[in-house]
Design a protein around this motif. Structure first.
Motif, short mmCIF file in Angstrom:
data_model
loop_
_atom_site.label_atom_id
_atom_site.label_comp_id
_atom_site.label_asym_id
_atom_site.label_seq_id
_atom_site.Cartn_x
_atom_site.Cartn_y
_atom_site.Cartn_z
N GLU A 337 0.74 -1.08 0.19
CA GLU A 337 -0.05 0.09 -0.03
C GLU A 337 0.75 1.18 0.16
O GLU A 337 0.68 2.43 -0.68
N THR A 340 2.58 1.85 -3.61
CA THR A 340 1.32 2.27 -4.53
C THR A 340 1.04 3.47 -4.30
O THR A 340 0.81 4.36 -5.28
N ARG A 341 1.10 3.79 -3.06
CA ARG A 341 0.75 5.62 -2.87
C ARG A 341 1.81 6.48 -3.18
O ARG A 341 1.59 7.41 -3.54
N GLU A 345 0.54 4.53 -8.68
CA GLU A 345 -0.18 3.54 -9.51
C GLU A 345 -0.19 2.37 -8.84
O GLU A 345 0.51 1.97 -7.81
N GLY A 346 -1.24 1.58 -9.14
CA GLY A 346 -1.21 0.19 -8.60
C GLY A 346 -0.48 -0.68 -9.25
O GLY A 346 -0.31 -0.76 -10.51
N PRO A 347 -0.33 -2.03 -8.71
CA PRO A 347 0.45 -3.11 -9.37
C PRO A 347 -0.45 -3.72 -10.31
O PRO A 347 -1.42 -3.80 -10.35
N SER A 350 0.14 -9.04 -9.38
CA SER A 350 0.57 -9.37 -8.02
C SER A 350 0.64 -10.90 -7.91
O SER A 350 -0.35 -11.59 -8.35
N PHE A 366 5.11 -3.28 -11.33
CA PHE A 366 4.55 -1.90 -11.64
C PHE A 366 5.14 -1.45 -12.88
O PHE A 366 6.06 -0.77 -13.04
#
Length: 474
Positions: A337, A340-341, A345-347, A350, A366
């Motif tokens: 988390e 990501t912050r 961007e998010g993965p 995963s 990423f």
């Protein structure tokens, strides 16, 4: 009731520190005392680290102790914040919460938090015996660290008689190293017998080395200790060779003998002691000229399409690498988390592994940033930069991403100060233990470029640490 004394401090520090430690923290101008990465995005400041040492969350405690090494003793250096932090840590030693046991990143086996904090203080004391020319830190920082030794000595010696043998050994190690201060010379006769009787026969090879080094410095005969160490090493080597030989009739006995030996709990990286193992160039042979720094591949032409497109310089993010701390905006110990912050961007991918009833995050890709984040116990411990699209990561302003592998390897070999730092994975990838850096190769059509991996100590054995998907990356 508001604690005005602790106003302006992180909540963790104000809530968890005992009064004596809190008074030390409050009375210190931390803004003027940086650690190796003060001010870097996402990296905790020294009061945050100190405040987390006694937090109720075991994972946070382990992370805080790891940060003490990474941020305050990074690359065998002391920093302005190091000595004040050491004074705060000695105020935590008698807190009952330090009796909690765990497995710590820097040492094998389980031990109490109290023993591990004393190990950190021993590492601190080991470093400040050295000189500025050894690269320990700035003269002013080293002077401040040395000035703290008498106070640290007075606060630590009470634990040299602790009932816990691991606490007792760690306290003796720290005490013996602190007595390199001439002002503490009068204490040598008091503690030298315990150093010989306890540290010199410890299962921990680092403690045994400290005993031999300090007793020698105090003018005592260590011939028997040196002989015993040589015989121990020879026996282990012989048994190890037999255990690996399936055709030797003594294999089973050797394996059984090795299993009966106590585990060596020494830190994976001996702090100050390893400097005397460095080798100077032979006077008769002129030093080799430094190789030219590596240069990143220029990138594909504008408009190029296809799977082997190499990002151009202006397209890559610029990141810097701090060994055993982090790379770019990422620092080791982050959660998914938090990453990501920070990256925004998010993965895209995963991967998880099931261990019993628990589901553990293995890695996350990423794509936008061009990195793979690899985890252990849900915490970031390794970062791989994609050779084609990843950030341009620099060490001493020299690029590591997307270069000719041989050029990067040659430059790093010349830069390395420890003869035992370089090792190779089973795939022939150079791994630099001194830096926590491995250089893997990644295909870009008919070209091979560097895919650097930035990692912690437990990941230096790439073959066992990296997941199958990373090995299959080409």
């Amino acid at each position: 009731m508001i604690n005005e004394m602790a106003s302006g401090l992180p909540d963790a520090a104000a809530d968890s520190l005992p009064p004596t430690a809190l008074a030390e923290v409050v009375g210190t101008a931390w803004d003027e005392l940086p650690h190796v990465c003060t001010g870097r995005h996402g990296v905790p400041d020294t009061p945050d680290v100190l405040g987390a040492v006694l937090t109720a969350d075991p994972a946070c405690r382990i992370r805080a102790v790891a940060d003490l090494y990474r941020l305050l003793l990074n690359q065998e250096q002391v920093f302005p914040a190091t000595a004040p932090a050491a004074l705060v840590l000695t105020c935590l030693l008698d807190d009952p919460r330090t009796l909690a046991e765990a497995r710590w990143e820097r040492r094998a086996g389980r031990r109490s938090l109290r023993a591990e904090l004393l190990n950190w203080l021993a590492s601190f004391a080991d470093l400040v015996r050295l000189d500025v020319e050894d690269g320990v830190g700035a003269a002013q920082d080293l002077a401040a660290a040395r000035a703290a030794r008498p106070v640290l000595h007075d606060r630590i010696t009470a634990f040299c008689h602790d009932d816990d043998p691991l606490v007792r050994e760690a306290a003796l190690a720290a005490t013996a190293l602190l007595m390199a201060d001439p002002a503490l010379a009068s204490s040598v006769t008091r503690y030298a017998p315990a150093v010989r009787e306890v540290l010199a026969v410890s299962a921990d090879s680092y403690y045994r080395w400290i005993a031999r080094e300090r007793l020698t410095a105090w003018g005592e005969d260590v011939t028997g200790l040196v002989t015993a160490e040589e015989e121990r090493c020879a026996a282990l080597n012989r048994a190890g060779m037999l255990a690996e030989d399936p055709f030797d009739e003594g294999q089973k006995q050797a394996i059984r003998w090795l299993e009966e030996q106590p585990e060596d709990t020494a830190a994976p990286e001996r702090i100050g002691g390893r400097r005397k193992d460095r080798t100077a160039p032979s006077p008769s042979a002129p030093p080799r000229p430094a190789p030219e720094p590596p240069v990143a591949a220029p990138g594909s032409e504008a408009g190029h399409r296809g799977p082997w497109r190499i990002a151009r310089e202006e397209e890559r993010a610029e990141w810097t690498f701090t060994p055993y701390v982090g790379v770019g905006p990422l620092h080791f110990g982050m959660t998914l988390e938090e990453i990501t912050r920070v990256l925004g961007e998010g993965p895209t991918v995963s991967s998880y592994a099931h261990r019993g009833e628990d589901k553990q995050l293995v890695y996350a890709d990423f794509t936008g940033s061009g990195i793979r984040a690899l985890f252990h116990d849900s915490r970031l411990e390794c970062v791989a930069a994609d050779a084609l699209t990843g950030p341009q990561v620099r060490l001493d302003a020299v690029p590591l991403t997307g270069c000719a592998p041989s050029h990067v390897e040659n430059w790093l070999v010349h830069r390395t100060t420890r003869p035992d730092s370089l090792r190779y994975s089973v795939a022939g990838d150079p791994v630099f233990a001194e830096l926590g850096l491995a250089i893997r190769s990644q295909r870009a059509g008919d070209v091979v470029l560097t895919r650097p991996l930035f990692l912690l100590h437990d990941w230096l054995d790439l073959w066992h640490a990296l997941p199958r998907e990373e090995w299959n990356r080409s």
